[in-house]
Every structure is written in C-alpha cells, then in structure tokens.
Design an enzyme around this catalytic site. Structure first.
Site, PDB file in Angstrom:
ATOM      1  N   TRP A 100       6.561  -3.595  -8.273  1.00 47.20           N
ATOM      2  CA  TRP A 100       6.106  -2.250  -7.900  1.00 47.20           C
ATOM      3  C   TRP A 100       4.715  -1.980  -8.449  1.00 47.20           C
ATOM      4  O   TRP A 100       3.865  -1.412  -7.759  1.00 47.20           O
ATOM      5  CB  TRP A 100       7.093  -1.185  -8.378  1.00 47.20           C
ATOM      6  CG  TRP A 100       8.435  -1.314  -7.747  1.00 47.20           C
ATOM      7  CD1 TRP A 100       9.627  -1.511  -8.381  1.00 47.20           C
ATOM      8  CD2 TRP A 100       8.752  -1.272  -6.342  1.00 47.20           C
ATOM      9  NE1 TRP A 100      10.644  -1.594  -7.466  1.00 47.20           N
ATOM     10  CE2 TRP A 100      10.143  -1.451  -6.218  1.00 47.20           C
ATOM     11  CE3 TRP A 100       7.985  -1.099  -5.187  1.00 47.20           C
ATOM     12  CZ2 TRP A 100      10.793  -1.467  -4.974  1.00 47.20           C
ATOM     13  CZ3 TRP A 100       8.636  -1.122  -3.951  1.00 47.20           C
ATOM     14  CH2 TRP A 100      10.014  -1.294  -3.850  1.00 47.20           C
ATOM     15  N   ASP A 167       4.066   5.707 -12.536  1.00 43.16           N
ATOM     16  CA  ASP A 167       5.170   5.620 -11.582  1.00 43.16           C
ATOM     17  C   ASP A 167       6.457   5.646 -12.404  1.00 43.16           C
ATOM     18  O   ASP A 167       6.780   4.679 -13.091  1.00 43.16           O
ATOM     19  CB  ASP A 167       5.050   4.317 -10.782  1.00 43.16           C
ATOM     20  CG  ASP A 167       6.242   4.083  -9.849  1.00 43.16           C
ATOM     21  OD1 ASP A 167       7.171   4.913  -9.834  1.00 43.16           O
ATOM     22  OD2 ASP A 167       6.228   3.053  -9.130  1.00 43.16           O
ATOM     23  N   LYS A 191      16.307   7.275  -7.371  1.00 42.96           N
ATOM     24  CA  LYS A 191      16.778   6.453  -8.480  1.00 42.96           C
ATOM     25  C   LYS A 191      17.462   7.296  -9.566  1.00 42.96           C
ATOM     26  O   LYS A 191      18.267   6.777 -10.304  1.00 42.96           O
ATOM     27  CB  LYS A 191      15.634   5.660  -9.099  1.00 42.96           C
ATOM     28  CG  LYS A 191      14.806   4.874  -8.095  1.00 42.96           C
ATOM     29  CD  LYS A 191      15.283   3.456  -7.882  1.00 42.96           C
ATOM     30  CE  LYS A 191      14.647   2.777  -6.687  1.00 42.96           C
ATOM     31  NZ  LYS A 191      13.212   2.626  -6.768  1.00 42.96           N
TER      32      LYS A 191
HETATM   33  C1  LIG Z   1      12.104   1.896  -5.972  1.00 45.40           C
HETATM   34  C2  LIG Z   1      10.774   1.936  -6.615  1.00 45.40           C
HETATM   35  C3  LIG Z   1       9.589   2.127  -5.866  1.00 45.40           C
HETATM   36  C4  LIG Z   1       9.602   2.244  -4.362  1.00 45.40           C
HETATM   37  O1  LIG Z   1      10.093   3.480  -4.006  1.00 45.40           O
HETATM   38  P1  LIG Z   1      10.143   3.975  -2.489  1.00 45.40           P
HETATM   39  O2  LIG Z   1      10.544   5.404  -2.658  1.00 45.40           O
HETATM   40  O3  LIG Z   1      11.161   3.133  -1.789  1.00 45.40           O
HETATM   41  O4  LIG Z   1       8.790   3.815  -1.912  1.00 45.40           O
HETATM   42  C5  LIG Z   1       8.408   2.202  -6.548  1.00 45.40           C
HETATM   43  N1  LIG Z   1       8.349   2.096  -7.889  1.00 45.40           N
HETATM   44  C6  LIG Z   1       9.459   1.911  -8.631  1.00 45.40           C
HETATM   45  C7  LIG Z   1       9.336   1.805 -10.114  1.00 45.40           C
HETATM   46  C8  LIG Z   1      10.690   1.822  -8.020  1.00 45.40           C
HETATM   47  O5  LIG Z   1      11.803   1.642  -8.752  1.00 45.40           O
END
Ligand SMILES: *Cc1c(COP(=O)(O)O)cnc(C)c1O
Length: 355
Positions: A100, A167, A191
């Site tokens: 990511w 993020d 998540k």
């Molecule tokens: C799942 C995840 C993403 C991607 O998220 P989307 O909402 O599917 O674009 C990005 N960064 C992290 C840390 C993630 O766990």
C-alpha cells in the site's frame, strides 16, 4: 458461530449489523428505508453530523481540522494527497513499508517528484525502517501506519519537520493517536470503522490549496470541506453504518478502552504463535501489528491441513495474502477475545494431533 478474521471488508459488531438491517426496512420509524431517503433530508443531516462529531470526539480532532466523508477508497487518496499537497516542481517524501505504501508513492510520482526515504522491501517488508532522513524541502512526508498485508505497524509517530500524512486504513480507531501531530490522515472505512464505500479524511484546514494546482472539483479537499461532504451524493448507507459502529465504540468507553482490548487480543495470539512449535511469526517482534497478525508453519506442507481444521472450527478468512503466504488473522476492533481464543484452541488442537 463464525469467527471472521478477514482483512477487509471486515467484521463489525453484531448489534451494528442488526440495527443496520432494521434501518434498511424502516429508518427511524419513518416508514422509509435508509436506502431511499434524500441525502439532503433532515434525517440524514443528523446522521452525518453525528458521525462527524463521533469521529471528532473519539479521536480528539482539533477544531482547525476538517473531517471529510468521501468515496474512492484509500486508493483514491493515494492520488488526492499529491494533487492537493504537492506543488509543481516540488517533491514529496515516502516511507516504503509495503504494497500500500509503494502504491501510494507510485500514484504521487504521476503528479510530481517522489523521494523514497527508506524501504523494507529487501526483507519482504517484515520490519519497519527506523533510520531515514526526510528532506527539509519535501512538501510532505507520507507513511502507512499499519501494513495490513505484512503485519507490521508503526506505533511511534514519526517526528518530521514537514507536513505529516498517514494512511491509517487498517489501524484507525484501534489505538490512541494525537491528531495534532498530523496534517492529514486518511482511511478506507472498511477495515475498522464501517462498511466499504466510505473513506475518512481528517485534514488540517491550513493545507487547503497548498499545491496551487487547478483541480477537478471532485478531487479538491476544500470543495468537499466547504460543502460539508455533500458536494455530491455521499455514501449514505456506509456513513450510517459507520455512525452505528462509532456509537458502539463510544459506548464501550472509546479508543483507549478498545486499545487495551486490542493489546490483549494481539498478545494472546502472538504468545501462542511463539509457544507452539508448529507455527512462527513472519515479522520482527518489535514491529508486530496489533491488527493483522501474520504467521506461517514451520513445515509449509502442513498449512493446507491447518486451514482445513480452521474451517471445521468456523475460523474464517485466515489464509495469508499471496505475497506473504501462510496465515493472517485480522483482529480488528469488533473481533472478540473469544474468537482469538477459538483460533488459539485450533492451533493447540493441531499441535496435539500432529506431535
Ligand atoms: C486496504 C488498504 C488500502 C486500500 O484501500 P481501498 O479502500 O480498497 O482503496 C490502502 N491502504 C491500506 C493500509 C489498506 O489496508
């Protein structure tokens, strides 16, 4: 009963599912479904206002930060962050701790210059680089606080002298953070906060317009902030379910209480991984994630047999990501200690049967 260790979209509390289901049939005794009401209605205005105030309260978001409810996932933020924060000719600094993080850097490269200050790709991202230098002229520094795929987490907020962007998709609301240390935080909701379709952005207002670029309105943080996240139709149902989940978290006592539970859940599973001779962790101990616990078997040929036993014991979603292999147990806020214990019991059972 199923124990859902899926990495995302993930488990939410049962009472949230029940209330969410009821609102599909009849929202607030209005005779209408939450799915058919206008996002401009008074009922929904109350929902989005409460969701925002719960985020502000649970994470102690200071007044000079906007809370935005967007779509497009965390992946859209990989692009929106540089579009909004990276001026023409300037560079941004990124820490590469996994898929990511590197995807975020790759998108930023399409907008401007990127410097990767450090990477743990040399060891398949099983640790967090600790020593690196963020150039003083970087427009911002971006990192991923929890590496969902590899099972590493950065607990100590990096101290840098440039705007800090994180993020937090997979560990937001799982532990206390000091929002004032950050300039921008983003997270896909699916998540830990709610269902897929909603992306949370917490942004310091002084960052608006920072890149000096002319942006399509839909990609401009300020346009969304000015419109109270109603520039266009927001993800009404995902916001509603997130609100229910945030209420649940508040009723439990908030982030500090769930953090203590998360520490105990993670310790319970890591203790068994370290004790049980059939299993071993994949990441260095000091960087172990509390949310995504990755492990493999000493004898990889036995992994299919353990997966089969897990299935029999109603343990769902523990197959590891293809880039790590083995197993990954995601132990997000709503997953209970008794589900963790069910997994630990299955590991012990496997040991007994095979020793
Ligand atoms: C799942 C995840 C993403 C991607 O998220 P989307 O909402 O599917 O674009 C990005 N960064 C992290 C840390 C993630 O766990």
């Amino acid at each position: 009963m199923k124990h859902n260790f899926g990495a995302g979209p993930c488990i939410l509390p049962k009472e949230v599912f029940q209330e969410a289901a009821q609102a599909v049939l009849d929202f607030n005794n209005s005779g209408l479904s939450i799915l058919e009401i206008s996002h401009r209605s008074k009922d929904f205005e109350e929902v989005i206002a409460e969701t925002e105030s719960l985020v502000r309260e649970l994470l102690h978001v200071p007044a000079d930060y906007s809370i935005l409810f967007l779509q497009g996932g965390a992946s859209q933020q990989f692009a929106m962050v540089p579009m909004n924060l990276l001026p023409e000719g300037a560079k941004a600094a990124y820490l590469d701790t996994g898929v990511w993080a590197s995807k975020a850097a790759k998108e930023a490269k399409k907008v401007g210059q990127v410097e990767i200050v450090a990477s743990s790709s040399d060891k398949n991202y099983n640790y967090i680089p600790k020593v690196y230098n963020v150039p003083a002229d970087a427009a911002y520094f971006h990192y991923t606080s929890n590496n969902t795929i590899y099972g590493t987490e950065i607990f100590e907020t990096p101290k840098v002298n440039v705007p800090l962007v994180a993020d937090m998709s997979s560990d937001i609301l799982s532990r206390e953070i000091n929002v004032a240390d950050f300039d921008l935080i983003y997270a896909g909701a699916q998540k830990n906060m709610g269902p897929a379709g909603l992306t949370l952005v917490i942004v310091k207002n002084s960052l608006f317009g920072k890149s000096g670029r002319t942006l399509p309105t839909i990609f401009d943080y300020k346009a969304h902030a000015d419109a109270g996240s109603m520039y266009n139709t927001p993800p009404v149902y995902s916001i509603y379910v997130s609100m229910l989940n945030l209420r649940w978290l508040k009723n439990k006592g908030g982030v500090s209480v769930i953090e203590q539970e998360n520490i105990i859940k993670a310790r319970t599973l890591y203790d068994e991984i370290d004790r049980n001779p059939f299993f071993k962790g994949t990441t260095v101990e000091e960087d172990r994630s509390r949310m995504n616990i990755t492990f493999v078997m000493d004898t990889p040929e036995q992994e299919a047999a353990f997966l089969a036993l897990a299935k029999e014991r109603n343990l769902i979603g523990i197959k590891g990501h293809r880039s790590v292999g083995g197993f990954r147990a995601s132990v997000y806020n709503a997953l209970t200690l008794s589900s963790v214990n069910a997994l630990v019991d299955a590991m012990k059972e496997f040991e007994e049967k095979n020793k």
